[in-house]
Write an enzyme that holds these catalytic residues in place. Structure first.
Site, PDB file in Angstrom:
ATOM      1  N   SER A 114      -3.014 -12.221 -10.449  1.00  7.24           N
ATOM      2  CA  SER A 114      -3.454 -12.845 -11.686  1.00  7.24           C
ATOM      3  C   SER A 114      -3.922 -11.754 -12.656  1.00  7.24           C
ATOM      4  O   SER A 114      -3.818 -11.903 -13.867  1.00  7.24           O
ATOM      5  CB  SER A 114      -4.580 -13.825 -11.402  1.00  7.24           C
ATOM      6  N   SER A 115      -4.402 -10.651 -12.113  1.00  9.59           N
ATOM      7  CA  SER A 115      -4.881  -9.570 -12.989  1.00  9.59           C
ATOM      8  C   SER A 115      -3.731  -8.907 -13.736  1.00  9.59           C
ATOM      9  O   SER A 115      -3.825  -8.673 -14.940  1.00  9.59           O
ATOM     10  CB  SER A 115      -5.676  -8.542 -12.191  1.00  9.59           C
ATOM     11  N   GLY A 136      -7.348 -14.556  -7.112  1.00 10.40           N
ATOM     12  CA  GLY A 136      -7.840 -14.117  -5.799  1.00 10.40           C
ATOM     13  C   GLY A 136      -6.902 -14.448  -4.665  1.00 10.40           C
ATOM     14  O   GLY A 136      -7.264 -14.358  -3.496  1.00 10.40           O
ATOM     15  N   ALA A 137      -5.654 -14.808  -4.985  1.00  7.59           N
ATOM     16  CA  ALA A 137      -4.711 -15.216  -3.946  1.00  7.59           C
ATOM     17  C   ALA A 137      -3.750 -14.092  -3.575  1.00  7.59           C
ATOM     18  O   ALA A 137      -2.843 -14.288  -2.785  1.00  7.59           O
ATOM     19  CB  ALA A 137      -3.932 -16.439  -4.412  1.00  7.59           C
ATOM     20  N   ASP A 167       1.921  -3.989  -9.405  1.00  8.35           N
ATOM     21  CA  ASP A 167       1.767  -5.333  -9.954  1.00  8.35           C
ATOM     22  C   ASP A 167       2.117  -5.368 -11.440  1.00  8.35           C
ATOM     23  O   ASP A 167       2.781  -6.283 -11.924  1.00  8.35           O
ATOM     24  CB  ASP A 167       0.325  -5.824  -9.755  1.00  8.35           C
ATOM     25  N   TYR A 187     -10.042  -1.719   0.217  1.00 14.15           N
ATOM     26  CA  TYR A 187      -8.875  -1.171  -0.479  1.00 14.15           C
ATOM     27  C   TYR A 187      -9.068   0.324  -0.754  1.00 14.15           C
ATOM     28  O   TYR A 187      -8.201   1.145  -0.459  1.00 14.15           O
ATOM     29  CB  TYR A 187      -8.646  -1.939  -1.791  1.00 14.15           C
ATOM     30  N   HIS A 220       0.828  -1.214   0.000  1.00 12.78           N
ATOM     31  CA  HIS A 220       0.000   0.000   0.000  1.00 12.78           C
ATOM     32  C   HIS A 220       0.863   1.264   0.000  1.00 12.78           C
ATOM     33  O   HIS A 220       0.440   2.310   0.463  1.00 12.78           O
ATOM     34  CB  HIS A 220      -0.998  -0.002   1.164  1.00 12.78           C
ATOM     35  N   THR A 221       2.049   1.125  -0.515  1.00 10.65           N
ATOM     36  CA  THR A 221       2.921   2.289  -0.699  1.00 10.65           C
ATOM     37  C   THR A 221       2.880   2.784  -2.136  1.00 10.65           C
ATOM     38  O   THR A 221       3.196   3.935  -2.397  1.00 10.65           O
ATOM     39  CB  THR A 221       4.379   1.925  -0.339  1.00 10.65           C
ATOM     40  N   ASP A 222       2.471   1.931  -3.079  1.00  5.76           N
ATOM     41  CA  ASP A 222       2.598   2.332  -4.499  1.00  5.76           C
ATOM     42  C   ASP A 222       1.719   3.529  -4.848  1.00  5.76           C
ATOM     43  O   ASP A 222       2.180   4.489  -5.466  1.00  5.76           O
ATOM     44  CB  ASP A 222       2.397   1.153  -5.468  1.00  5.76           C
TER      45      ASP A 222
HETATM   46  C1  GLA Z   1      -2.824  -4.623  -4.848  1.00  8.37           C
HETATM   47  C2  GLA Z   1      -2.716  -3.491  -5.848  1.00  8.37           C
HETATM   48  C3  GLA Z   1      -1.315  -2.865  -5.836  1.00  8.37           C
HETATM   49  C4  GLA Z   1      -0.878  -2.506  -4.426  1.00  8.37           C
HETATM   50  C5  GLA Z   1      -1.123  -3.675  -3.481  1.00  8.37           C
HETATM   51  C6  GLA Z   1      -0.850  -3.313  -2.057  1.00  8.37           C
HETATM   52  O1  GLA Z   1      -2.003  -5.685  -5.237  1.00  8.37           O
HETATM   53  O2  GLA Z   1      -2.985  -3.965  -7.144  1.00  8.37           O
HETATM   54  O3  GLA Z   1      -1.303  -1.735  -6.684  1.00  8.37           O
HETATM   55  O4  GLA Z   1      -1.536  -1.340  -3.987  1.00  8.37           O
HETATM   56  O5  GLA Z   1      -2.452  -4.167  -3.561  1.00  8.37           O
HETATM   57  O6  GLA Z   1       0.503  -3.075  -1.865  1.00  8.37           O
END
Ligand code: GLA
Length: 387
Positions: free
Chosen positions: A132-133, A127-128, A177, A229, A32-34
């Site tokens: 996957s997205s 969903g893990a 990601d 989120y 949750h830093t991105d």
């Molecule tokens: C998900 C989001 C990422 C990131 C993470 C938490 O994977 O797709 O962009 O925010 O949560 O670090």
């Protein structure tokens, strides 16, 4: 397992023009830093989504996948009216590849590109928390970039994936990601500055240190297009605004005392997680470079505690997985990804992998939780053309 090529053949009766693939990812640290313009340290894993692509002689795009055999087909020229406004008309999984096509075509001439058929097969668990997205987005972006001759670089393709995820799917995620999936390298992680998008490839040295990265998929499903989120993201924005900075990236641990005076307890704890997590990413990269992977365990542990107590995105299954792995001898452990379910990771001595797995399975059974799915992953290469 049905391959993308076999599925393509079932769909069209022909062989594909080419096959591309892109991996899922594990985030070693930096959660949750991105979207706060901060630092992340993910690596691409050896689980990939493949797409077999064929050219069509009309201006339509058709997608099909092994997890939903019903093909979805639209005119390329209609993508612009579908996304974002009418995205609900498209079955959810298909929003990812169609969203990427839409994102790429926003800066291209739709009349200059050919229609395409795309058949997807994946071994990235859905969903893990293993993205996957991003894997489906990366495979789609790489394939379309090549056959449409768009000439975009990997960062631009990651940005198209993120735009698809944000606007076509409706998940307000950051860019970690997609960057991990595009830029991954064998035996290395990507140290990414999410503000400048500068990326350093850092050797992990797990194999040389006789370590394995164990994934414990709790089976608790999460979705980032709903609820928690987005709320966390909003709290971070609120915190940055109160502190008068563009993003939480601009705060240092020394600013936290002032933050605590200025904001309510919940907002403060969200901010404290992000600010300390950014610092932990920097410390992890430095420690890894100086002392090797065995020395980063305490940073992984501290990251988990911060997500559990301050950011409040863990669930009992993840906490149990992390605590049990650590008690069974893991060097360090934490939940990975967006949270609210998904997977934990544990850095474990090769000799202790089986022991840790058994301990976690037993603990889950004793707690009355569904059996977890436990496997090891290797840092692997990012998006590529395979055939
Ligand atoms: C998900 C989001 C990422 C990131 C993470 C938490 O994977 O797709 O962009 O925010 O949560 O670090």
């Amino acid at each position: 397992m049905t391959t993308a090529t076999a599925l393509f053949h079932d769909l069209t009766g022909a062989a594909p023009h080419g096959v591309w693939s892109s991996p899922g990812r594990v985030n070693l640290i930096g959660e949750h830093t991105d979207y706060n313009d901060g630092f992340v340290f993910p690596f691409a894993i050896d689980h990939r989504t493949s797409v077999a692509l064929g050219l069509r002689d009309d201006a339509r795009i058709r997608v099909v996948s092994t997890f939903d055999p019903v093909p979805v087909e639209v005119a390329l020229a209609d993508l612009d009216t579908l996304f974002p406004a009418r995205r609900d008309e498209i079955v959810e999984w298909a929003r990812y590849p169609l969203g990427v096509a839409w994102a790429l075509l926003r800066d291209a001439d739709v009349d200059a590109v050919s229609g395409v058929d795309l058949a997807f097969a994946s071994d990235v668990p859905v969903g893990a928390g293993l993205s996957s997205s991003a894997a489906i987005e990366g495979a789609t972006a790489s394939a379309l970039n090549d056959v449409w001759q768009l000439g975009r670089d990997r960062v631009a393709l990651a940005q198209a994936g993120r735009l698809a995820e944000n606007d076509a799917v409706g998940a307000p995620t950051g860019i970690m990601d997609q960057m991990a999936s595009m830029l991954g390298r064998a035996d290395a992680a990507i140290f990414l500055d999410c503000r400048s998008l500068e990326a350093d490839v850092v050797d992990l040295g797990f194999a040389a240190a006789e370590l394995e990265l164990v994934v414990i998929d709790t089976g608790v499903k999460h979705a980032h297009s709903t609820g928690g989120y987005g709320e966390r993201r909003a709290a971070c924005e609120r915190g940055a605004e109160i502190m008068g900075v563009a993003a939480l990236r601009d705060l240092a641990p020394a600013d936290l005392a002032r933050a605590e005076e200025l904001m309510d307890d919940v907002t403060f704890r969200r901010v404290r997680h992000v600010v300390t997590e950014d610092q932990r990413v920097l410390d992890t990269v430095e420690t890894l470079r100086r002392e090797g992977p065995r020395a980063i365990g305490h940073l992984l542990d501290a990251s988990h505690a911060s997500m559990r107590d301050d950011f409040e995105i863990s669930v009992p299954e993840l906490d149990l997985a992390v605590d049990t792995a650590r008690a069974a001898g893991a060097v360090g452990a934490r939940m990975t990804g967006g949270g609210f379910g998904g997977a934990a990771i544990a850095l474990v001595d090769q000799a202790r992998v089986a022991e840790v797995g058994v301990a976690v399975e037993r603990a889950f059974a004793a707690a009355g939780f569904a059996a977890p799915h436990i496997f090891t992953v290797r840092p692997s290469e990012g998006a590529r053309r395979d055939a």
